[in-house]
Design a protein around this motif. Structure first.
Motif, PDB file in Angstrom:
ATOM      1  N   PRO A   5      36.657   7.355  43.947  1.00 18.12           N
ATOM      2  CA  PRO A   5      38.016   7.673  43.477  1.00 18.12           C
ATOM      3  C   PRO A   5      38.588   8.877  44.211  1.00 18.12           C
ATOM      4  N   TYR A   6      39.881   8.833  44.437  1.00 19.34           N
ATOM      5  CA  TYR A   6      40.566   9.954  45.081  1.00 19.34           C
ATOM      6  C   TYR A   6      40.807  11.061  44.061  1.00 19.34           C
ATOM      7  N   LEU A   7      40.847  12.297  44.549  1.00 16.70           N
ATOM      8  CA  LEU A   7      40.909  13.458  43.672  1.00 16.70           C
ATOM      9  C   LEU A   7      42.312  14.045  43.648  1.00 16.70           C
ATOM     10  N   ILE A   8      42.779  14.358  42.464  1.00 21.27           N
ATOM     11  CA  ILE A   8      44.114  14.904  42.278  1.00 21.27           C
ATOM     12  C   ILE A   8      44.164  16.331  42.806  1.00 21.27           C
ATOM     13  N   GLN A   9      45.282  16.682  43.475  1.00 18.27           N
ATOM     14  CA  GLN A   9      45.446  17.993  44.099  1.00 18.27           C
ATOM     15  C   GLN A   9      46.612  18.791  43.528  1.00 18.27           C
ATOM     16  N   ASP A  10      47.661  18.113  43.114  1.00 20.95           N
ATOM     17  CA  ASP A  10      48.819  18.812  42.575  1.00 20.95           C
ATOM     18  C   ASP A  10      49.702  17.796  41.862  1.00 20.95           C
ATOM     19  N   TYR A  49      54.639  13.159  39.243  1.00 18.40           N
ATOM     20  CA  TYR A  49      54.244  12.798  40.604  1.00 18.40           C
ATOM     21  C   TYR A  49      52.973  13.569  40.933  1.00 18.40           C
ATOM     22  N   ALA A  50      51.964  12.867  41.428  1.00 25.60           N
ATOM     23  CA  ALA A  50      50.684  13.502  41.729  1.00 25.60           C
ATOM     24  C   ALA A  50      50.232  13.120  43.132  1.00 25.60           C
ATOM     25  N   ILE A  51      49.634  14.088  43.828  1.00 26.65           N
ATOM     26  CA  ILE A  51      49.084  13.818  45.158  1.00 26.65           C
ATOM     27  C   ILE A  51      47.560  13.787  45.063  1.00 26.65           C
ATOM     28  N   PHE A  52      46.966  12.931  45.875  1.00 28.10           N
ATOM     29  CA  PHE A  52      45.518  12.716  45.852  1.00 28.10           C
ATOM     30  C   PHE A  52      44.960  12.814  47.264  1.00 28.10           C
ATOM     31  N   LYS A  53      43.723  13.270  47.336  1.00 32.59           N
ATOM     32  CA  LYS A  53      43.002  13.294  48.607  1.00 32.59           C
ATOM     33  C   LYS A  53      41.641  12.645  48.400  1.00 32.59           C
ATOM     34  N   PRO A  54      41.003  12.166  49.474  1.00 32.48           N
ATOM     35  CA  PRO A  54      39.693  11.513  49.317  1.00 32.48           C
ATOM     36  C   PRO A  54      38.593  12.547  49.094  1.00 32.48           C
ATOM     37  N   SER A 110      35.583  11.574  49.995  1.00 23.44           N
ATOM     38  CA  SER A 110      34.664  11.145  51.045  1.00 23.44           C
ATOM     39  C   SER A 110      35.183  11.614  52.396  1.00 23.44           C
ATOM     40  N   GLU A 111      34.280  12.103  53.246  1.00 23.24           N
ATOM     41  CA  GLU A 111      34.673  12.581  54.567  1.00 23.24           C
ATOM     42  C   GLU A 111      34.990  11.443  55.527  1.00 23.24           C
ATOM     43  N   THR A 112      34.689  10.222  55.138  1.00 22.93           N
ATOM     44  CA  THR A 112      34.942   9.086  56.018  1.00 22.93           C
ATOM     45  C   THR A 112      36.391   8.625  55.979  1.00 22.93           C
ATOM     46  N   SER A 113      37.179   9.136  55.047  1.00 24.55           N
ATOM     47  CA  SER A 113      38.578   8.721  54.924  1.00 24.55           C
ATOM     48  C   SER A 113      39.488   9.913  55.176  1.00 24.55           C
ATOM     49  N   ASP A 114      40.623   9.654  55.816  1.00 22.58           N
ATOM     50  CA  ASP A 114      41.602  10.712  56.065  1.00 22.58           C
ATOM     51  C   ASP A 114      42.963  10.343  55.474  1.00 22.58           C
ATOM     52  N   LEU A 115      42.941   9.534  54.415  1.00 22.81           N
ATOM     53  CA  LEU A 115      44.185   9.137  53.764  1.00 22.81           C
ATOM     54  C   LEU A 115      44.530  10.100  52.632  1.00 22.81           C
ATOM     55  N   SER A 116      45.817  10.345  52.454  1.00 21.78           N
ATOM     56  CA  SER A 116      46.338  11.036  51.278  1.00 21.78           C
ATOM     57  C   SER A 116      47.373  10.127  50.636  1.00 21.78           C
ATOM     58  N   ALA A 117      47.595  10.315  49.344  1.00 23.65           N
ATOM     59  CA  ALA A 117      48.487   9.392  48.636  1.00 23.65           C
ATOM     60  C   ALA A 117      49.294  10.129  47.577  1.00 23.65           C
ATOM     61  N   VAL A 118      50.425   9.509  47.200  1.00 21.37           N
ATOM     62  CA  VAL A 118      51.261   9.980  46.100  1.00 21.37           C
ATOM     63  C   VAL A 118      51.379   8.849  45.094  1.00 21.37           C
ATOM     64  N   CYS A 119      51.048   9.147  43.844  1.00 20.05           N
ATOM     65  CA  CYS A 119      51.221   8.185  42.756  1.00 20.05           C
ATOM     66  C   CYS A 119      52.133   8.796  41.695  1.00 20.05           C
ATOM     67  N   ALA A 120      52.898   7.945  41.019  1.00 22.49           N
ATOM     68  CA  ALA A 120      53.813   8.408  39.968  1.00 22.49           C
ATOM     69  C   ALA A 120      53.405   7.785  38.636  1.00 22.49           C
ATOM     70  N   TYR A 121      53.510   8.568  37.550  1.00 26.13           N
ATOM     71  CA  TYR A 121      53.080   8.135  36.224  1.00 26.13           C
ATOM     72  C   TYR A 121      54.183   8.423  35.211  1.00 26.13           C
ATOM     73  N   ARG A 122      54.389   7.497  34.297  1.00 22.59           N
ATOM     74  CA  ARG A 122      55.329   7.720  33.203  1.00 22.59           C
ATOM     75  C   ARG A 122      54.644   8.541  32.114  1.00 22.59           C
ATOM     76  N   VAL A 123      55.350   9.515  31.599  1.00 24.92           N
ATOM     77  CA  VAL A 123      54.798  10.314  30.511  1.00 24.92           C
ATOM     78  C   VAL A 123      54.545   9.438  29.290  1.00 24.92           C
ATOM     79  N   SER A 124      55.400   8.445  29.087  1.00 22.28           N
ATOM     80  CA  SER A 124      55.214   7.548  27.939  1.00 22.28           C
ATOM     81  C   SER A 124      53.903   6.780  28.037  1.00 22.28           C
TER      82      SER A 124
END
Length: 765
Positions: free
Chosen positions: A290-295, A312-317, A319-333
């Motif tokens: 699983p990717y880890l939340i950063q902010d 809005y949350a940003i995630f980083k891997p 694992s050192e084998t991946s260099d992807l970062s991502a943004v996911c959005a969540y509803r408070v509800s």
């Protein structure tokens, strides 16, 4: 060479290009390199770690916390320092910190970690204070910052370790903090300091080696039909206690507590009775871990209810084998529903030494464990958490973890980027020319850049990437001011301020529209790209589709160039976009590159000019958008070859050498050489021109079983030279003090064979 070799090369090259293309996932349309005019900056010599900010928009101040200093900067131009105050550790504190095993030059300093505005418009400030955290009150008056020397113990409010992640928020003059409460960092807590101190339990089922990220308040009591309470949300990552894994698995979490929580009467005294946590996922990425939340950033529309707010949350891997970062959005509800209605996890002892966590399927006590005091509880005579029954409190003490994981909107990330890791995020909502609201993400990276990105109906689009710091330094804090419309970023070596948009970077209508920036549009009267709110007229803009069909034809001035015969000349042409491709025309027809007409990334190089090179050259930019493909003229040249022209071409030649061929061409050449070398080696091994190592060893073992280790090594070293030297004489490896004598082949004893060497040079005999 084998005829299959060229086929292998041409088969592998497209694969290499495909890999290169995939690595440019969500590539920014425009890359803005570092320049002193990109933004306002602040840095003071000898001071580091500008990573704490408080926007005092009421007095136009940016309070900036650094190592052993706090600065009051002009909110409109942070390069202007209005005041500052030092908060340094004493020699005694530094000495005691050093004796505890900490570095006196880095760790045994006072890192400002908390800056919050209080109800009386003062500032509550806390620092690590050489691994002995303290807090104080600070005021700004008559152009001066003043520490009031009302020192308070900072344990549980501010981290001991300056490099440990933490989170804090001030709610109605009450400080909520998530940090470690002891020197070793082994006792993490989520704590409210006043008016009644309440904290989490020291149990691994509550917090297990957490890495705190951020906190936010949600006004869930506003117009609530259930009489609910406000919540404070905490985002963090921790080692999962529920995972049956051989190694530790770290997961992302969101937890929440109720603002009115006072703890229990007998069970959970001065502990949270409303602490619940759940796993938060950002799926769809390439790593199995699983990717880890950063902010995180909370975005709320003031015209809507809190249930429509987004995180809005940003995630980083991890694992050192991946260099992807991502943004996911969540509803408070969605988050609130999991805590209010979801199932709990419970631990079940098994035969082995660990507990297994499963979904709890038994009876749930009433009132619901972890719930805030609402109208239903009040009717039952429970008006505060001190009135909660022990059965409810014991349940939540043992089972604070929810079974259901929280999923993002759409079940996938809004944005995925390969490269520099995301560190911080801010999201702003803006109304574009079409009347719709757009959410624009500003994302800080570990390379000191800011990504400006948007997601239009599932399409990822990065408008630009701006380099803020040189040398590149990770962005450690990112804030946004609604008053100034500016972003403020901090790193170890300074702070920077940039506007939400710099429309003037687009010099043409097509470039302005294809940027798809909700803040910018093309003014047909002033003929320039302007900020949407700065123009009284309607502007040409197309955020969703990038439709530039309404743009007038670009007016590109033609330049006259004269080259002397056999001279060199570079025709400059810089693409306005990373997503565009440039092409050249000569006399209205596509130009065919040759050894004398070399197409570069930023221009065309004419070498050894002749009369046939004279003519009209035009550089075209081709860019695709959702609407269609657009072609525009970037540069226009009329080139003539005249013996009377300028003969000083040294600068042109040097410039051409510096620019050189494109990186893509160089990559292709390197790939071609590597594949050719591998194919050549394979062919020689196959034909037997080069022996395989295991073949040599096997052969020698068969021939010299009594000394196969040494003989095998010597024979393999010499086998490569055996073919060309087979007709040459043999000599002993050592002459034993005598001149070398030629030996007949049949006179050489077997014992001497391993030490014999072939001589390739006849002059050595």
């Amino acid at each position: 060479m084998h005829p299959l070799l060229p086929l292998c090369v041409f088969w592998l090259l497209p694969l290499a290009w495909m890999l290169e293309k995939d690595s440019r996932l969500a590539y920014p349309r425009r890359s803005v390199p570092y320049h002193k005019d990109n933004c306002h900056r602040f840095h003071e010599e000898g001071v580091f770690n500008y990573s704490t900010m408080l926007l005092r928009e009421d007095v136009d101040l940016l309070l900036l916390g650094a190592r052993e200093a706090v600065y009051a900067l002009d909110l409109n131009d942070i390069s202007k320092k209005l005041a500052s105050v030092k908060w340094e550790v004493t020699q005694k504190q530094k000495y005691e910190c050093k004796n505890k095993g900490k570095d006196p030059e880095t760790e045994c300093k006072n890192y400002i970690r908390i800056l919050h505005q209080t109800a009386d418009n003062k500032t509550y400030v806390c620092g690590t204070n050489a691994f002995d955290p303290e807090c104080d009150y600070m005021s700004y008056a008559d152009g001066k910052l003043t520490l009031e020397k009302k020192r308070e113990d900072g344990k549980g409010k501010c981290p001991f370790d300056p490099f440990q992640r933490y989170a804090s928020i001030m709610v109605e003059n009450n400080l909520y903090s998530a940090t470690s409460i002891n020197f070793l960092g082994s006792e993490p807590v989520l704590m409210r300091s006043s008016p009644t101190s309440v904290r989490t339990e020291f149990k691994s089922s509550w917090l297990h080696e957490p890495n705190f990220v951020s906190m936010a308040q949600m006004p869930e009591s506003y117009m609530s039909k259930e009489g609910d309470d406000d919540k404070v949300y905490l985002f963090f990552s921790e080692t999962a206690v529920e995972c049956d894994c051989y190694n530790k698995l770290v997961v992302s979490r969101v937890a929440r507590v109720c603002k009115g929580d006072l703890g229990g009467q007998r069970t959970l005294q001065k502990k949270w009775t409303s602490f619940l946590k759940a796993r938060i996922d950002c799926p769809g990425l390439e790593s199995k871990l699983p990717y880890l939340i950063q902010d995180t950033y909370r975005l709320c529309d003031p015209l809507r209810q809190w249930k429509d707010c987004l995180f809005y949350a940003i995630f980083k891997p991890q694992s050192e084998t991946s260099d992807l970062s991502a943004v996911c959005a969540y509803r408070v509800s969605d988050i609130s529903r999991v805590f209010a209605e979801g199932k709990y996890k419970t631990s079940v002892p098994v035969e082995t030494s660990f507990d297994k966590w499963v979904m709890y399927s038994g009876d749930v006590p009433v009132p619901r464990p972890g719930a805030c005091i609402d109208n239903v509880a009040r009717k039952a005579g429970i008006t505060q958490t001190l009135d909660l029954p022990d059965r409810t409190l014991q349940f939540i003490k043992d089972r604070p973890l929810m079974d259901q994981a929280i999923q993002p909107i759409g079940g996938k990330p809004l944005l995925i980027r390969r490269g520099a890791t995301f560190t911080r995020i801010v999201v702003n909502q803006v109304q574009a020319a079409d009347g719709e609201q757009y959410s624009v993400m500003f994302i800080g990276t570990e390379r000191g850049t800011i990504l400006k990105a948007a997601n239009h109906d599932g399409e990822m689009f990065i408008i630009e990437e701006v380099q803020l710091f040189e040398p590149p330094e990770p962005i450690k804090i990112l804030k946004f001011s609604n008053v100034t419309g500016q972003l403020y970023a901090g790193s170890d070596y300074g702070a920077a301020q940039i506007p939400l948009a710099t429309c003037r970077r687009s010099s043409s209508c097509m470039d302005c529209v294809l940027a798809r920036d909700p803040y910018c549009g093309w003014d047909t009267v002033d003929r320039k790209c302007v900020f949407l709110s700065d123009s009284p007229r309607g502007l040409i803009q197309s955020v969703k589709a990038g439709d530039a069909s309404l743009c007038p034809d670009a007016d590109v001035k033609s330049m006259n160039l004269t080259i002397w015969p056999q001279g060199n000349q570079k025709l400059h042409c810089s693409s306005p976009s990373n997503l565009a491709k440039t092409s050249w025309e000569r006399d209205g027809r596509p130009l065919t590159p040759s050894t004398r007409l070399q197409v570069l990334e930023d221009g065309l190089l004419i070498l050894n000019a002749t009369d046939s090179d004279a003519g009209w050259y035009r550089c075209l930019s081709v860019e695709h958008s959702r609407a269609t493909m657009y072609t525009t003229t970037v540069a226009d040249y009329w080139v003539s070859v005249d013996p009377a022209g300028s003969k000083d071409t040294r600068a042109t030649i040097v410039e051409a050498r510096v620019d050189g061929p494109s990186v893509g061409g160089l990559q292709a050449a390197v790939a071609f050489l590597v594949v050719s070398l591998l194919a050549l080696l394979t062919w020689n091994f196959y034909k037997g021109h080069l022996p395989l190592p295991w073949t040599c060893t096997k052969k020698n073992v068969e021939q010299y079983p009594e000394s196969h280790g040494q003989v095998g090594l010597d024979t393999c070293q010499e086998a490569a030279r055996s073919a060309p030297a087979e007709d040459k004489p043999l000599v002993a490896g050592a002459n034993n003090g005598r001149d070398n004598h030629l030996l007949e082949e049949n006179d050489v004893p077997n014992a001497l064979l391993p030490s014999l060497q072939y001589i390739d040079d006849e002059s050595e005999i």
